[in-house]
Motif scaffolding. Structure first.
Motif, PDB file in Angstrom:
ATOM      1  N   MET A   1       9.577  -8.138 -12.684  1.00  0.00           N
ATOM      2  CA  MET A   1      10.547  -9.226 -12.724  1.00  0.00           C
ATOM      3  C   MET A   1       9.856 -10.558 -12.460  1.00  0.00           C
ATOM      4  SD  MET A   1      13.606 -10.312 -13.266  1.00  0.00           S
ATOM      5  CE  MET A   1      14.669  -8.881 -13.194  1.00  0.00           C
ATOM      6  N   GLU A   2       8.917 -10.591 -11.517  1.00  0.00           N
ATOM      7  CA  GLU A   2       8.154 -11.819 -11.261  1.00  0.00           C
ATOM      8  C   GLU A   2       7.443 -12.267 -12.528  1.00  0.00           C
ATOM      9  OE1 GLU A   2       7.997 -13.935  -8.667  1.00  0.00           O
ATOM     10  OE2 GLU A   2       9.471 -12.686  -7.656  1.00  0.00           O
ATOM     11  N   SER A   3       6.867 -11.325 -13.231  1.00  0.00           N
ATOM     12  CA  SER A   3       6.172 -11.640 -14.475  1.00  0.00           C
ATOM     13  C   SER A   3       7.145 -12.225 -15.495  1.00  0.00           C
ATOM     14  CB  SER A   3       5.502 -10.385 -15.022  1.00  0.00           C
ATOM     15  OG  SER A   3       4.874 -10.656 -16.242  1.00  0.00           O
ATOM     16  N   TYR A   4       8.295 -11.587 -15.654  1.00  0.00           N
ATOM     17  CA  TYR A   4       9.319 -12.083 -16.574  1.00  0.00           C
ATOM     18  C   TYR A   4       9.726 -13.512 -16.202  1.00  0.00           C
ATOM     19  CZ  TYR A   4      13.871 -13.023 -18.581  1.00  0.00           C
ATOM     20  OH  TYR A   4      14.919 -13.633 -19.229  1.00  0.00           O
TER      21      TYR A   4
ATOM     22  N   ASN B   1      16.146 -13.193  -3.071  1.00  0.00           N
ATOM     23  CA  ASN B   1      16.900 -12.478  -2.040  1.00  0.00           C
ATOM     24  C   ASN B   1      16.270 -11.118  -1.758  1.00  0.00           C
ATOM     25  OD1 ASN B   1      19.424 -13.663  -0.767  1.00  0.00           O
ATOM     26  ND2 ASN B   1      19.703 -14.293  -2.890  1.00  0.00           N
ATOM     27  N   SER B   2      15.830 -10.418  -2.789  1.00  0.00           N
ATOM     28  CA  SER B   2      15.158  -9.127  -2.591  1.00  0.00           C
ATOM     29  C   SER B   2      13.874  -9.291  -1.793  1.00  0.00           C
ATOM     30  CB  SER B   2      14.846  -8.468  -3.937  1.00  0.00           C
ATOM     31  OG  SER B   2      16.033  -8.099  -4.594  1.00  0.00           O
ATOM     32  N   TRP B   3      13.039 -10.255  -2.187  1.00  0.00           N
ATOM     33  CA  TRP B   3      11.777 -10.487  -1.470  1.00  0.00           C
ATOM     34  C   TRP B   3      12.039 -10.868  -0.016  1.00  0.00           C
ATOM     35  CZ3 TRP B   3       7.875  -8.158  -3.153  1.00  0.00           C
ATOM     36  CH2 TRP B   3       7.488  -8.148  -4.492  1.00  0.00           C
TER      37      TRP B   3
ATOM     38  N   PRO C   1       8.826  -2.636 -10.189  1.00  0.00           N
ATOM     39  CA  PRO C   1       9.912  -3.356 -10.886  1.00  0.00           C
ATOM     40  C   PRO C   1      10.061  -4.807 -10.404  1.00  0.00           C
ATOM     41  CG  PRO C   1      10.653  -1.176 -10.217  1.00  0.00           C
ATOM     42  CD  PRO C   1       9.327  -1.396  -9.566  1.00  0.00           C
ATOM     43  N   LEU C   2       9.871  -5.040  -9.109  1.00  0.00           N
ATOM     44  CA  LEU C   2       9.951  -6.415  -8.602  1.00  0.00           C
ATOM     45  C   LEU C   2       8.813  -7.263  -9.156  1.00  0.00           C
ATOM     46  CD1 LEU C   2      10.921  -5.792  -4.874  1.00  0.00           C
ATOM     47  CD2 LEU C   2      12.310  -6.901  -6.610  1.00  0.00           C
TER      48      LEU C   2
ATOM     49  N   LYS D   1       0.825  -1.208   0.000  1.00  0.00           N
ATOM     50  CA  LYS D   1       0.000   0.000   0.000  1.00  0.00           C
ATOM     51  C   LYS D   1       0.864   1.264   0.000  1.00  0.00           C
ATOM     52  CE  LYS D   1      -3.533   2.279   2.785  1.00  0.00           C
ATOM     53  NZ  LYS D   1      -4.312   2.209   4.022  1.00  0.00           N
ATOM     54  N   VAL D   2       1.886   1.292   0.834  1.00  0.00           N
ATOM     55  CA  VAL D   2       2.692   2.489   1.039  1.00  0.00           C
ATOM     56  C   VAL D   2       3.671   2.738  -0.115  1.00  0.00           C
ATOM     57  CG1 VAL D   2       4.416   3.545   2.562  1.00  0.00           C
ATOM     58  CG2 VAL D   2       2.461   2.324   3.535  1.00  0.00           C
ATOM     59  N   ALA D   3       4.246   1.679  -0.674  1.00  0.00           N
ATOM     60  CA  ALA D   3       5.297   1.847  -1.680  1.00  0.00           C
ATOM     61  C   ALA D   3       4.998   1.038  -2.943  1.00  0.00           C
ATOM     62  CB  ALA D   3       6.643   1.444  -1.090  1.00  0.00           C
ATOM     63  N   SER D   4       3.771   1.065  -3.370  1.00  0.00           N
ATOM     64  CA  SER D   4       3.382   0.238  -4.519  1.00  0.00           C
ATOM     65  C   SER D   4       4.201   0.563  -5.773  1.00  0.00           C
ATOM     66  CB  SER D   4       1.885   0.364  -4.800  1.00  0.00           C
ATOM     67  OG  SER D   4       1.552   1.706  -5.110  1.00  0.00           O
TER      68      SER D   4
END
Length: 145
Positions: A21-24, A132-134, A17-18, A9-12
């Motif tokens: 990337m999930e879609s890719y 790692n990002s998630w 970009p993440l 909600k706060v940083a949608s």
């Protein structure tokens, strides 16, 4: 621990970009979906991310993976029921997750390239970077199961 911030909600916009990337990684890679999930489990184990471990062990079961292989991924080197290709990819996942202590050797790269072409190698690196990002976001934000 409780959820600290509802980051969706706060940083949608920051998450876009993440999510792209999930879609890719879901649509434009030929990597085996089970391999990607095993990588996500191993990285999440190393990072101690309960939220992601719960998510990816559940997803892996839905793909038909056995409990034995899910439960033993942290000891993959000692198990005969992971392929050499899977072991090579999991080694890369460990090395990248702990990269300050474990640089990616030419030997590991050469081993990986016996199983993965250039694009697949890139997709492995992106998959490992993504989880790692998630993990870091979920842990920092106090995301709970």
């Amino acid at each position: 621990m409780s959820q600290r911030i509802d980051y969706y909600k706060v940083a949608s916009n920051g998450l876009k970009p993440l999510l792209a990337m999930e879609s890719y990684l879901g649509e434009q890679t030929t990597l085996d979906p089970l391999l990607k999930e095993l990588i996500k489990i191993r990285v999440s184990q190393i990072n101690g991310c309960a939220y992601c471990l719960n998510m990816h062990t559940t997803d892996t079961r839905k793909l038909g993976e056995t409990e034995q292989r899910i439960n033993c991924v942290s000891a993959f080197e000692e198990c005969g029921f992971y392929s050499d290709q899977e072991k090579s990819a999991l080694r890369l996942a460990e090395k990248m997750t702990l990269i300050s202590d474990n640089h990616i050797s030419n030997e590991l790269y050469d081993d990986l390239r016996t199983y993965f072409d250039e694009k697949e190698y890139c997709d492995l690196v992106l998959t490992i970077s993504q989880i790692n990002s998630w993990n870091r976001i979920a842990i920092s934000m106090g995301t709970t199961i």
